[in-house]
Design an enzyme around this catalytic site. Structure first.
Site, short mmCIF file in Angstrom:
data_model
loop_
_atom_site.label_atom_id
_atom_site.label_comp_id
_atom_site.label_asym_id
_atom_site.label_seq_id
_atom_site.Cartn_x
_atom_site.Cartn_y
_atom_site.Cartn_z
N LYS A 60 0.81 -1.22 0.00
CA LYS A 60 0.00 0.00 0.00
C LYS A 60 0.84 1.27 0.00
O LYS A 60 0.56 2.22 -0.73
CB LYS A 60 -0.94 0.01 1.21
CG LYS A 60 -2.05 -1.00 1.07
CD LYS A 60 -2.92 -1.07 2.32
CE LYS A 60 -3.92 -2.19 2.21
NZ LYS A 60 -4.82 -2.08 1.07
N GLY A 61 1.89 1.27 0.83
CA GLY A 61 2.72 2.48 0.92
C GLY A 61 3.36 2.80 -0.42
O GLY A 61 3.26 3.94 -0.92
N ASN A 63 2.52 1.79 -3.40
CA ASN A 63 1.51 2.14 -4.42
C ASN A 63 1.13 3.62 -4.30
O ASN A 63 1.07 4.35 -5.30
CB ASN A 63 0.22 1.33 -4.21
CG ASN A 63 0.39 -0.15 -4.50
OD1 ASN A 63 1.35 -0.57 -5.14
ND2 ASN A 63 -0.56 -0.95 -4.04
N GLU A 160 0.49 -1.41 7.00
CA GLU A 160 1.18 -2.63 6.55
C GLU A 160 2.60 -2.73 7.10
O GLU A 160 3.31 -3.66 6.81
CB GLU A 160 1.21 -2.71 5.01
CG GLU A 160 -0.03 -3.37 4.45
CD GLU A 160 0.00 -3.57 2.96
OE1 GLU A 160 -0.88 -4.29 2.46
OE2 GLU A 160 0.87 -3.01 2.27
N THR A 241 -13.97 6.32 1.13
CA THR A 241 -14.13 6.00 -0.29
C THR A 241 -15.21 4.93 -0.45
O THR A 241 -15.34 4.03 0.38
CB THR A 241 -12.80 5.54 -0.93
OG1 THR A 241 -12.35 4.34 -0.28
CG2 THR A 241 -11.73 6.61 -0.82
N GLY A 246 -17.83 6.96 -5.50
CA GLY A 246 -16.95 8.08 -5.16
C GLY A 246 -16.55 8.07 -3.70
O GLY A 246 -16.01 7.09 -3.19
N ASP A 271 -10.57 -3.58 -13.59
CA ASP A 271 -9.79 -4.14 -12.47
C ASP A 271 -9.64 -3.03 -11.42
O ASP A 271 -8.95 -2.04 -11.65
CB ASP A 271 -8.41 -4.59 -12.99
CG ASP A 271 -7.54 -5.20 -11.89
OD1 ASP A 271 -7.98 -5.24 -10.73
OD2 ASP A 271 -6.41 -5.62 -12.20
N ASP A 277 -5.46 2.93 -3.24
CA ASP A 277 -4.10 3.51 -3.15
C ASP A 277 -3.89 4.60 -4.19
O ASP A 277 -3.20 5.59 -3.93
CB ASP A 277 -3.05 2.40 -3.31
CG ASP A 277 -3.08 1.40 -2.17
OD1 ASP A 277 -3.55 1.77 -1.07
OD2 ASP A 277 -2.63 0.26 -2.37
N GLY A 314 -4.17 -4.39 -13.42
CA GLY A 314 -2.99 -4.36 -12.55
C GLY A 314 -3.11 -3.29 -11.48
O GLY A 314 -4.11 -2.57 -11.39
#
Ligand code: ATP
Length: 330
Positions: A60-61, A63, A160, A241, A246, A271, A277, A314
């Site tokens: 996550k960080g 990204n 994380e 979110t 939205g 996807d 993120d 992706g």
């Protein structure tokens, strides 16, 4: 250990680094995704053949940092990878995206974080995450990165890495008047209440919101109610979110206005992995570049950026760069 933040105190600890101004500093995770596509998920003890394999960059960080960098923010990542092939590869990925790797540590004590992912033809998956080196990110690394943390425009943290590392980074930022974004992901039910008070923007998705507040988020009004509860816990602003709906935005500075629903434009999603993120990376970019822009306008633009990411396959591969985005977003 409590980190001290004044220059004088740090001078006594062989202080040699000069301060460096980044727009966005992210303290967080890096994970290598090892993805196998198979007709079905294997049973215990079984070996099956898959039809496709690929390696992706995740965590996550990382990204969030890469999305902010692609939009044009001057970024630095504070994280830990292993002294292994995946660690080297990830460092190169940061460089390729223009992210400073000055505070990316490498350790021989554990492997780079990895997610082994099996996806079957029905789209179901089985995932094993080994956080590895991410869990070795600690106060010594924050101390190294202090010159960047102290004078960043925005700091972003998630869960994380070890929660005490994230909390300490947020505290340091707050003490130095750096704007903070905290994303309480992956979701935990027993979040340390101190996280609320060090968050200028507390940004979470529906699942995280439900786990933290106990409010089932079935519609925009529910999200507004849950957001008010999060606001009451001490954050300056809250964004929840809501996927294709939205997000909702609540600000402690506008107590009379209960919440803003900021809808997205409808798109054909192929996807949605990593959309959250992408949203947070864009949020960090806008907060650092346009510090006086109202949060609901920032959220409107971040919706559009994340809305582009869901139209491509992706995680980081789907994140748009400045050149891919319309001029009116800048
Ligand atoms: N189907 C969609 N259509 C348009 N925009 C979307 C869609 N899904 C997600 N988004 C955008 O991405 C943002 C984040 O999505 P979401 O709330 O699903 O986060 P998330 O659950 O953390 O995502 P993920 O776990 O997949 O990264 C939304 O606020 C919205 O701006």
């Amino acid at each position: 250990m409590v980190l001290r933040t004044t220059r004088t105190e740090l001078d006594t600890d062989n202080w040699t680094m000069t301060e460096e101004a980044f727009d966005v500093v992210v303290v967080g995770s890096c994970m290598t995704d090892l993805v196998s596509q198979t007709p079905r998920l294997p049973k215990a003890g079984e070996t099956i053949h898959g039809h496709k394999f690929f390696i992706g960059f995740g965590g996550k960080g990382a990204n969030q940092c890469i999305q902010a960098a692609r939009m044009g923010a001057k970024t630095a990542m504070v994280c830990k990878v292993g002294k292994d092939f995946f660690g080297e590869n990830y460092i190169q990925n940061f460089k390729d995206n223009g992210v400073s790797t000055k505070f990316v540590g490498q350790t021989a004590d554990d492997a780079t974080g990895a997610a082994s992912i099996i996806v079957n033809d029905a789209g179901e998956n089985a995932i094993v995450i080994v956080a590895g080196a991410n869990l070795l990110l600690g106060n010594a690394d924050l101390l190294q990165a202090l010159p960047a943390l102290r004078c960043a425009k925005v700091l972003v943290c998630q869960l994380e890495v070890r929660p005490d590392t994230s909390l300490q980074a947020l505290r340091l930022a707050q003490e130095n008047n750096v704007k903070t974004i905290f994303n309480p992901a992956p979701a935990v039910p027993d979040l340390d209440p101190c996280f609320y008070r060090v968050s200028d923007v507390f940004c979470c998705n529906e699942t995280e919101t439900e786990l933290l507040t106990g409010v089932v988020v079935a519609n925009v009004e529910d999200a507004g109610r849950a957001g008010q509860e999060l606001l009451r816990r001490g954050c300056s602003a809250v964004i929840i979110t809501l996927g294709s709906q939205g997000c909702v935005v609540l600000s402690g500075q506008e107590p009379s206005s209960p919440f803003h629903h900021v809808p997205t434009e409808p798109v054909t999603a192929v996807d949605t992995t990593g959309a959250g993120d992408s949203f947070i990376g864009a949020l960090a970019f806008y907060m650092s570049t346009y510090p006086t822009m109202p949060l609901h306008e920032i959220a409107r633009r971040a919706n559009q950026v994340a809305g582009i990411s869901v139209q491509n396959i992706g995680t980081q591969t789907s994140y748009p760069s400045k050149e891919d985005l319309p001029n009116d977003l800048f």
